[in-house]
Design a protein around this motif. Structure first.
Motif, PDB file in Angstrom:
ATOM      1  N   VAL A   2       0.837  -1.202   0.000  1.00  0.00           N
ATOM      2  CA  VAL A   2       0.000   0.000   0.000  1.00  0.00           C
ATOM      3  C   VAL A   2       0.870   1.249   0.000  1.00  0.00           C
ATOM      4  N   ILE A   3       1.988   1.223   0.745  1.00  0.00           N
ATOM      5  CA  ILE A   3       2.890   2.372   0.777  1.00  0.00           C
ATOM      6  C   ILE A   3       3.663   2.455  -0.542  1.00  0.00           C
ATOM      7  N   ARG A   4       4.301   1.380  -0.913  1.00  0.00           N
ATOM      8  CA  ARG A   4       4.972   1.239  -2.211  1.00  0.00           C
ATOM      9  C   ARG A   4       5.521  -0.167  -2.310  1.00  0.00           C
ATOM     10  N   ASP A   5       5.806  -0.593  -3.536  1.00  0.00           N
ATOM     11  CA  ASP A   5       6.478  -1.879  -3.694  1.00  0.00           C
ATOM     12  C   ASP A   5       7.978  -1.640  -3.777  1.00  0.00           C
ATOM     13  N   THR A   6       8.744  -2.701  -3.648  1.00  0.00           N
ATOM     14  CA  THR A   6      10.187  -2.553  -3.612  1.00  0.00           C
ATOM     15  C   THR A   6      10.848  -3.871  -3.964  1.00  0.00           C
ATOM     16  N   ALA A   7      12.085  -3.791  -4.420  1.00  0.00           N
ATOM     17  CA  ALA A   7      12.870  -5.001  -4.610  1.00  0.00           C
ATOM     18  C   ALA A   7      13.211  -5.581  -3.241  1.00  0.00           C
ATOM     19  N   ILE A   8      13.446  -6.875  -3.197  1.00  0.00           N
ATOM     20  CA  ILE A   8      13.800  -7.539  -1.941  1.00  0.00           C
ATOM     21  C   ILE A   8      15.261  -7.973  -1.998  1.00  0.00           C
ATOM     22  N   ASN A   9      16.003  -7.611  -0.946  1.00  0.00           N
ATOM     23  CA  ASN A   9      17.393  -8.032  -0.786  1.00  0.00           C
ATOM     24  C   ASN A   9      18.251  -7.691  -2.010  1.00  0.00           C
ATOM     25  N   GLY A  10      17.970  -6.556  -2.616  1.00  0.00           N
ATOM     26  CA  GLY A  10      18.785  -6.089  -3.725  1.00  0.00           C
ATOM     27  C   GLY A  10      18.548  -6.797  -5.042  1.00  0.00           C
ATOM     28  N   PHE A  11      17.547  -7.695  -5.098  1.00  0.00           N
ATOM     29  CA  PHE A  11      17.263  -8.401  -6.346  1.00  0.00           C
ATOM     30  C   PHE A  11      16.336  -7.548  -7.190  1.00  0.00           C
ATOM     31  N   ALA A  12      16.880  -6.916  -8.212  1.00  0.00           N
ATOM     32  CA  ALA A  12      16.135  -5.931  -8.994  1.00  0.00           C
ATOM     33  C   ALA A  12      14.936  -6.519  -9.727  1.00  0.00           C
ATOM     34  N   LEU A  13      14.951  -7.814  -9.968  1.00  0.00           N
ATOM     35  CA  LEU A  13      13.866  -8.446 -10.729  1.00  0.00           C
ATOM     36  C   LEU A  13      12.782  -9.031  -9.816  1.00  0.00           C
ATOM     37  N   THR A  14      12.711  -8.554  -8.570  1.00  0.00           N
ATOM     38  CA  THR A  14      11.702  -9.075  -7.649  1.00  0.00           C
ATOM     39  C   THR A  14      10.302  -8.997  -8.261  1.00  0.00           C
TER      40      THR A  14
ATOM     41  N   PHE B 199      -5.288  -0.656  -4.506  1.00  0.00           N
ATOM     42  CA  PHE B 199      -6.551  -0.059  -4.954  1.00  0.00           C
ATOM     43  C   PHE B 199      -7.745  -0.794  -4.336  1.00  0.00           C
ATOM     44  N   GLU B 200      -7.620  -2.111  -4.178  1.00  0.00           N
ATOM     45  CA  GLU B 200      -8.688  -2.879  -3.527  1.00  0.00           C
ATOM     46  C   GLU B 200      -8.879  -2.397  -2.090  1.00  0.00           C
ATOM     47  N   TRP B 201      -7.771  -2.254  -1.362  1.00  0.00           N
ATOM     48  CA  TRP B 201      -7.877  -1.813   0.032  1.00  0.00           C
ATOM     49  C   TRP B 201      -8.385  -0.376   0.124  1.00  0.00           C
ATOM     50  N   LEU B 202      -7.978   0.460  -0.820  1.00  0.00           N
ATOM     51  CA  LEU B 202      -8.506   1.829  -0.835  1.00  0.00           C
ATOM     52  C   LEU B 202     -10.015   1.812  -0.983  1.00  0.00           C
ATOM     53  N   PHE B 203     -10.517   0.953  -1.849  1.00  0.00           N
ATOM     54  CA  PHE B 203     -11.966   0.852  -2.029  1.00  0.00           C
ATOM     55  C   PHE B 203     -12.649   0.370  -0.751  1.00  0.00           C
ATOM     56  N   TYR B 204     -12.092  -0.652  -0.108  1.00  0.00           N
ATOM     57  CA  TYR B 204     -12.699  -1.181   1.120  1.00  0.00           C
ATOM     58  C   TYR B 204     -12.793  -0.104   2.201  1.00  0.00           C
TER      59      TYR B 204
ATOM     60  N   GLY C  19      -4.009   9.165   4.178  1.00  0.00           N
ATOM     61  CA  GLY C  19      -2.648   8.637   4.138  1.00  0.00           C
ATOM     62  C   GLY C  19      -2.314   8.075   2.772  1.00  0.00           C
ATOM     63  N   TYR C  20      -3.278   7.368   2.178  1.00  0.00           N
ATOM     64  CA  TYR C  20      -3.064   6.763   0.862  1.00  0.00           C
ATOM     65  C   TYR C  20      -2.824   7.834  -0.194  1.00  0.00           C
ATOM     66  N   PHE C  21      -3.688   8.843  -0.234  1.00  0.00           N
ATOM     67  CA  PHE C  21      -3.551   9.892  -1.248  1.00  0.00           C
ATOM     68  C   PHE C  21      -2.292  10.721  -1.030  1.00  0.00           C
ATOM     69  N   TYR C  22      -1.908  10.891   0.234  1.00  0.00           N
ATOM     70  CA  TYR C  22      -0.690  11.650   0.529  1.00  0.00           C
ATOM     71  C   TYR C  22       0.542  10.913  -0.002  1.00  0.00           C
ATOM     72  N   ILE C  23       0.558   9.590   0.179  1.00  0.00           N
ATOM     73  CA  ILE C  23       1.713   8.788  -0.227  1.00  0.00           C
ATOM     74  C   ILE C  23       1.698   8.490  -1.726  1.00  0.00           C
ATOM     75  N   ARG C  24       0.543   8.099  -2.239  1.00  0.00           N
ATOM     76  CA  ARG C  24       0.465   7.598  -3.615  1.00  0.00           C
ATOM     77  C   ARG C  24      -0.160   8.575  -4.606  1.00  0.00           C
ATOM     78  N   GLY C  25      -0.851   9.579  -4.116  1.00  0.00           N
ATOM     79  CA  GLY C  25      -1.543  10.479  -5.022  1.00  0.00           C
ATOM     80  C   GLY C  25      -2.875   9.888  -5.462  1.00  0.00           C
ATOM     81  N   ILE C  26      -3.540  10.583  -6.359  1.00  0.00           N
ATOM     82  CA  ILE C  26      -4.862  10.162  -6.819  1.00  0.00           C
ATOM     83  C   ILE C  26      -4.756   9.631  -8.245  1.00  0.00           C
ATOM     84  N   ASN C  27      -5.266   8.434  -8.452  1.00  0.00           N
ATOM     85  CA  ASN C  27      -5.276   7.826  -9.781  1.00  0.00           C
ATOM     86  C   ASN C  27      -6.731   7.698 -10.228  1.00  0.00           C
ATOM     87  N   ILE C  28      -7.191   8.697 -10.967  1.00  0.00           N
ATOM     88  CA  ILE C  28      -8.595   8.760 -11.362  1.00  0.00           C
ATOM     89  C   ILE C  28      -8.987   7.588 -12.252  1.00  0.00           C
ATOM     90  N   GLN C  29      -8.091   7.199 -13.170  1.00  0.00           N
ATOM     91  CA  GLN C  29      -8.447   6.168 -14.151  1.00  0.00           C
ATOM     92  C   GLN C  29      -8.874   4.866 -13.490  1.00  0.00           C
TER      93      GLN C  29
END
Length: 379
Positions: free
Chosen positions: A161-173, A186-191, A220-230
């Motif tokens: 929800v905050i952001r995704d990230t690579a794990i342990n330096g593996f860029a292809l996570t 987006f599912e959790w935002l809707f709930y 908190g969600y909009f502050y971190i991720r912004g608004i995605n109208i589409q």
């Protein structure tokens, strides 16, 4: 055969359907027709396999060019439009629940607990597999430090929800599960929007606690991720479907004219690169309004096999990318796979398709369903 040939998608779907048919000979999906939406259940079966088909095509482009992208509008939409439909289904189901509970005291505690029991077990299982693969690839050595590693796991633990990230330096996570987790925030935002939406629907309003909880999450969600109208518009489309069905605004939806209209809209959707294009979103919404009102596209969506594929769709969504990664990264090897002709690549995907369906079914039966039963029993 090319991975961009429409026949590639057709063959995968036929194989998936036949595999589900074999499974269904012993495992029968039963439905309470008074509380379930038959056409929507069938639609989910199409969508889950469509996302798998889209990523199967994209994997070829990645192997050949190192780019995670599709060079076909058709295959791009099999992924993009399918997720838009999934968003609409979520909105449709829960707005329908609110509309059918106007006079009742809606149990918000039970609702949120049930969502956790529904989404978390399979999600964390898939994350566990991703972590296992990353650690194997990185020789079980921490590449980014203990604090950073636990921070990465925290981000994944919160459904990214905050952001995704690579794990342990593996860029292809992201490649391990085909990057599908992007849709879960987006599912959790809707709930968390539902308590606020219910203020305009329910006579018995949510308590102040749930209103504040919703506001806290949304801000908190909009502050971190912004608004995605589409993507938010997809949930609006699902809500429209619930309203149209509740108040019977679309009568006699199960007729030939509407079925033909759906097919025409599907063809037109394939002319757009992404489902976020506004005319494309309108076409998707039209299709969903017709299907959620009862259109089964000449009876196709009534198929018990599609309903089975729909039942296991969440597992399919989360696990199909992991199966593909296992086949091409661990099984064949990316360098060797790069030498494959288009036809040989397609054959590998055809052989992988039954595995995806079987793995999804096992995940549903032994992870998803038991936790759903616990939720129903105790909450």
């Amino acid at each position: 055969m090319s991975n961009l040939n429409p026949l590639f998608a057709v063959i995968i779907f036929v194989i998936a359907y036949f595999t589900a048919y074999i499974i269904n000979l012993k495992y029968k999906v039963t439905y309470n027709t008074s509380s379930r939406y038959e056409s929507v259940d069938g639609l989910r079966g199409f969508l889950a396999i469509s996302v798998f088909i889209a990523h199967s095509s994209t994997w070829y482009q990645y192997i050949q060019e190192g780019k995670w992208m599709s060079r076909s509008y058709l295959y791009s939409q099999l992924g993009s439009a399918s997720v838009a439909f999934f968003f609409m289904i979520s909105s449709f189901l829960f707005i329908s629940k609110l509309l059918n509970s106007v006079e009742k005291d809606f149990n918000w505690k039970s609702f949120f607990i049930s969502r956790v029991f529904r989404l978390a077990p399979m999600y964390y299982f898939s994350v566990g597999l991703i972590l296992l693969f990353v650690m194997i690839i990185t020789d079980w050595k921490l590449k980014s430090g203990m604090f950073e590693f636990f921070h990465e796991m925290f981000l994944w633990g919160t459904f990214t929800v905050i952001r995704d990230t690579a794990i342990n330096g593996f860029a292809l996570t992201y490649l391990i599960n085909a990057g599908v987790v992007w849709s879960l925030p987006f599912e959790w935002l809707f709930y968390f929007n539902l308590p606020l939406i219910s203020l305009f629907i329910l006579k018995i309003k949510p308590s102040v606690f749930y209103i504040l909880l919703s506001l806290f999450f949304i801000c908190g969600y909009f502050y971190i991720r912004g608004i995605n109208i589409q993507h938010m518009l997809s949930f609006v489309g699902g809500a429209l479907g619930a309203i149209v069905l509740k108040y019977k605004l679309l009568k006699n939806a199960e007729n030939v004219v509407y079925s033909v209209l759906i097919l025409v809209c599907l063809v037109l959707i394939g002319q757009f690169e992404k489902s976020t294009n506004m005319p494309c979103k309108i076409l998707i919404t039209i299709i969903f309004l017709l299907i959620s009102s009862g259109n089964t596209i000449f009876g196709i969506l009534k198929s018990p096999i599609l309903k089975l594929l729909g039942e296991i769709s969440y597992s399919t969504y989360l696990l199909h990318g992991i199966v593909l990664f296992t086949v091409f990264y661990f099984g064949i090897g990316l360098e060797k796979a790069k030498m494959f002709t288009g036809s040989k690549y397609c054959m590998i995907i055809f052989l992988t398709t039954p595995i995806v369906v079987i793995v999804s079914f096992v995940g549903y039966k032994f992870i998803e369903k038991p936790f759903m039963e616990i939720s129903k029993k105790y909450f």
